[in-house]
Design a protein around this motif. Structure first.
Motif, PDB file in Angstrom:
ATOM      1  N   ILE A  62       0.831  -1.140   0.057  1.00 45.20           N
ATOM      2  CA  ILE A  62      -0.094   0.047   0.050  1.00 45.20           C
ATOM      3  C   ILE A  62       0.853   1.161  -0.149  1.00 45.20           C
ATOM      4  CG2 ILE A  62      -1.636   1.276   1.220  1.00 45.20           C
ATOM      5  CD1 ILE A  62      -2.876  -1.535   2.260  1.00 45.20           C
ATOM      6  N   LYS A  63       0.777   2.052  -0.958  1.00 44.24           N
ATOM      7  CA  LYS A  63       1.931   3.175  -1.092  1.00 44.24           C
ATOM      8  C   LYS A  63       1.068   4.436  -0.858  1.00 44.24           C
ATOM      9  CE  LYS A  63       4.243   0.771  -4.794  1.00 44.24           C
ATOM     10  NZ  LYS A  63       3.871  -0.503  -4.300  1.00 44.24           N
ATOM     11  N   VAL A  64       1.830   5.342  -0.214  1.00 43.32           N
ATOM     12  CA  VAL A  64       1.113   6.480   0.084  1.00 43.32           C
ATOM     13  C   VAL A  64       1.677   7.791  -0.633  1.00 43.32           C
ATOM     14  CG1 VAL A  64       0.601   5.429   2.521  1.00 43.32           C
ATOM     15  CG2 VAL A  64       2.580   6.958   2.315  1.00 43.32           C
ATOM     16  N   ALA A  65       0.955   8.865  -0.331  1.00 49.41           N
ATOM     17  CA  ALA A  65       1.477  10.163  -0.569  1.00 49.41           C
ATOM     18  C   ALA A  65       1.088  11.125   0.476  1.00 49.41           C
ATOM     19  CB  ALA A  65       1.009  10.804  -1.940  1.00 49.41           C
ATOM     20  N   ILE A  66       2.124  12.148   0.881  1.00 53.23           N
ATOM     21  CA  ILE A  66       1.998  12.854   1.863  1.00 53.23           C
ATOM     22  C   ILE A  66       2.113  14.297   1.598  1.00 53.23           C
ATOM     23  CG2 ILE A  66       2.330  11.539   3.889  1.00 53.23           C
ATOM     24  CD1 ILE A  66       5.252  12.316   3.721  1.00 53.23           C
ATOM     25  N   ASP A 103      -2.023   4.829  -3.002  1.00 52.83           N
ATOM     26  CA  ASP A 103      -3.508   4.013  -2.483  1.00 52.83           C
ATOM     27  C   ASP A 103      -3.981   4.919  -1.599  1.00 52.83           C
ATOM     28  OD1 ASP A 103      -3.342   1.519  -3.903  1.00 52.83           O
ATOM     29  OD2 ASP A 103      -1.379   1.383  -2.793  1.00 52.83           O
ATOM     30  N   LEU A 104      -3.208   5.676  -0.571  1.00 53.99           N
ATOM     31  CA  LEU A 104      -3.792   6.477   0.480  1.00 53.99           C
ATOM     32  C   LEU A 104      -2.978   7.937   0.246  1.00 53.99           C
ATOM     33  CD1 LEU A 104      -3.062   3.977   3.550  1.00 53.99           C
ATOM     34  CD2 LEU A 104      -5.327   4.767   2.485  1.00 53.99           C
ATOM     35  N   VAL A 105      -3.591   8.882   0.509  1.00 53.33           N
ATOM     36  CA  VAL A 105      -3.040  10.249   0.408  1.00 53.33           C
ATOM     37  C   VAL A 105      -3.348  10.940   1.784  1.00 53.33           C
ATOM     38  CG1 VAL A 105      -3.034  12.537  -0.690  1.00 53.33           C
ATOM     39  CG2 VAL A 105      -3.388  10.413  -1.951  1.00 53.33           C
ATOM     40  N   PHE A 106      -2.437  11.434   2.318  1.00 51.62           N
ATOM     41  CA  PHE A 106      -2.402  12.266   3.818  1.00 51.62           C
ATOM     42  C   PHE A 106      -2.076  13.294   3.507  1.00 51.62           C
ATOM     43  CE2 PHE A 106      -1.651   7.609   4.752  1.00 51.62           C
ATOM     44  CZ  PHE A 106      -2.262   7.353   5.893  1.00 51.62           C
ATOM     45  N   MET A 107      -3.267  14.451   3.232  1.00 53.74           N
ATOM     46  CA  MET A 107      -2.616  15.894   2.902  1.00 53.74           C
ATOM     47  C   MET A 107      -2.601  16.732   4.170  1.00 53.74           C
ATOM     48  SD  MET A 107      -4.459  18.721   0.607  1.00 53.74           S
ATOM     49  CE  MET A 107      -5.511  19.456   1.822  1.00 53.74           C
ATOM     50  N   LEU A 108      -1.261  16.968   4.557  1.00 53.15           N
ATOM     51  CA  LEU A 108      -0.906  17.661   5.769  1.00 53.15           C
ATOM     52  C   LEU A 108      -1.183  19.326   5.848  1.00 53.15           C
ATOM     53  CD1 LEU A 108       2.467  15.780   6.421  1.00 53.15           C
ATOM     54  CD2 LEU A 108      -0.195  15.022   7.016  1.00 53.15           C
ATOM     55  N   ALA A 109      -1.780  19.898   6.595  1.00 54.88           N
ATOM     56  CA  ALA A 109      -1.745  21.205   6.978  1.00 54.88           C
ATOM     57  C   ALA A 109      -1.021  21.643   8.041  1.00 54.88           C
ATOM     58  CB  ALA A 109      -3.305  21.810   6.900  1.00 54.88           C
ATOM     59  N   VAL A 110       0.120  22.006   8.243  1.00 56.74           N
ATOM     60  CA  VAL A 110       0.959  21.947   9.425  1.00 56.74           C
ATOM     61  C   VAL A 110       0.995  23.714   9.490  1.00 56.74           C
ATOM     62  CG1 VAL A 110       3.097  21.686  10.787  1.00 56.74           C
ATOM     63  CG2 VAL A 110       2.083  20.126   9.017  1.00 56.74           C
ATOM     64  N   LEU A 123       4.761  10.067  10.992  1.00 55.95           N
ATOM     65  CA  LEU A 123       3.887   9.459  10.002  1.00 55.95           C
ATOM     66  C   LEU A 123       4.777   8.472   9.324  1.00 55.95           C
ATOM     67  CD1 LEU A 123       2.000  12.739   8.317  1.00 55.95           C
ATOM     68  CD2 LEU A 123       0.948  10.656   9.445  1.00 55.95           C
ATOM     69  N   MET A 124       6.114   8.889   9.108  1.00 55.46           N
ATOM     70  CA  MET A 124       6.899   7.532   8.248  1.00 55.46           C
ATOM     71  C   MET A 124       6.958   6.388   9.400  1.00 55.46           C
ATOM     72  SD  MET A 124       7.985   8.844   5.743  1.00 55.46           S
ATOM     73  CE  MET A 124       8.351  10.069   4.798  1.00 55.46           C
ATOM     74  N   SER A 125       6.734   6.554  10.723  1.00 53.58           N
ATOM     75  CA  SER A 125       6.844   5.259  11.369  1.00 53.58           C
ATOM     76  C   SER A 125       5.653   4.649  11.293  1.00 53.58           C
ATOM     77  CB  SER A 125       7.075   5.783  12.948  1.00 53.58           C
ATOM     78  OG  SER A 125       6.073   6.102  13.457  1.00 53.58           O
ATOM     79  N   ILE A 126       4.365   5.190  10.996  1.00 50.79           N
ATOM     80  CA  ILE A 126       3.173   4.736  10.738  1.00 50.79           C
ATOM     81  C   ILE A 126       3.108   3.923   9.678  1.00 50.79           C
ATOM     82  CG2 ILE A 126       0.646   5.191  10.380  1.00 50.79           C
ATOM     83  CD1 ILE A 126       1.073   7.683  12.344  1.00 50.79           C
ATOM     84  N   PHE A 127       3.793   4.610   8.515  1.00 54.60           N
ATOM     85  CA  PHE A 127       3.866   4.048   7.234  1.00 54.60           C
ATOM     86  C   PHE A 127       4.603   2.985   7.245  1.00 54.60           C
ATOM     87  CE2 PHE A 127       3.169   8.527   5.626  1.00 54.60           C
ATOM     88  CZ  PHE A 127       1.874   8.817   5.883  1.00 54.60           C
ATOM     89  N   LEU A 133      -1.628   0.301   7.735  1.00 53.49           N
ATOM     90  CA  LEU A 133      -1.937   0.867   6.317  1.00 53.49           C
ATOM     91  C   LEU A 133      -3.162   0.145   5.798  1.00 53.49           C
ATOM     92  CD1 LEU A 133       1.372   1.925   4.757  1.00 53.49           C
ATOM     93  CD2 LEU A 133      -0.140   3.270   5.768  1.00 53.49           C
ATOM     94  N   GLU A 134      -3.130  -1.074   5.824  1.00 51.70           N
ATOM     95  CA  GLU A 134      -4.117  -1.908   5.410  1.00 51.70           C
ATOM     96  C   GLU A 134      -5.355  -1.729   6.030  1.00 51.70           C
ATOM     97  OE1 GLU A 134      -2.542  -6.090   5.715  1.00 51.70           O
ATOM     98  OE2 GLU A 134      -1.320  -5.702   3.971  1.00 51.70           O
ATOM     99  N   GLU A 135      -5.239  -1.405   7.334  1.00 53.69           N
ATOM    100  CA  GLU A 135      -6.522  -1.504   8.319  1.00 53.69           C
ATOM    101  C   GLU A 135      -7.287   0.343   7.899  1.00 53.69           C
ATOM    102  OE1 GLU A 135      -7.299  -1.077  12.836  1.00 53.69           O
ATOM    103  OE2 GLU A 135      -5.362  -2.068  12.487  1.00 53.69           O
TER     104      GLU A 135
END
Length: 155
Positions: A62-66, A103-110, A123-127, A133-135
């Motif tokens: 499962i690939k992500v974008a942040i 497959d998942l996008v986490f758009m961050l507003a910091v 987030l990297m540790s979560i990924f 990620l599957e959940e």
């Protein structure tokens, strides 16, 4: 939750279907803009940053974008999450000549520059947790994703 990062169910988008990352990010931006979370300069700067510093990440199955941009375009810290029906192509942050089908996008507003790097590290540790990620990816319940993310960001 740590650092008051807003994870609200209205910023969690399940089984999203878009033709391009531009369309997806525009939609995610508009939902936050309506609630005055971000400034109207956010999208333009998000896309500019994405072209210089890609945010696709090969995290295995499962690939992500942040995608994110600088804090001066943010009024209140929040995360928008999109689970995708079909992957959206982002450039790989580790090699910008490669594509990542996220497959998942986490758009961050910091909103605070001092919080950006610690959040990305967390987030990297979560990924790296394939089962989490599957959940998130397989969940059909916004409140479940919210609980998962809040717990993971607290740990």
């Amino acid at each position: 939750m740590e650092d008051n990062i807003l994870i609200d169910e209205k910023y969690i988008h399940l089984d999203s279907e878009y033709d391009s990352k531009e369309d997806l990010l525009k939609y995610l931006t508009e939902t936050m803009l309506k609630d005055d979370i971000i400034k109207d300069t956010f999208y333009e700067n998000l896309m500019e940053r994405e072209s210089k510093y890609p945010t696709g990440l090969n995290t295995g199955d499962i690939k992500v974008a942040i995608p994110h941009t600088n804090p001066e375009h943010v009024k209140r810290a929040a995360i928008s999450i999109a689970t995708l029906k079909k992957p959206i192509r982002f450039k790989n942050m580790e090699n910008s000549t490669q594509d990542i089908d996220a497959d998942l996008v986490f758009m961050l507003a910091v909103d605070n520059p001092e919080k950006q790097v610690p959040l990305l590290v967390k987030l990297m540790s979560i990924f790296s947790q394939k089962e989490k990620l599957e959940e998130i990816k397989n969940s059909k319940d916004k409140s479940e994703i919210k609980k998962i993310m809040e717990k993971l960001l607290e740990d």
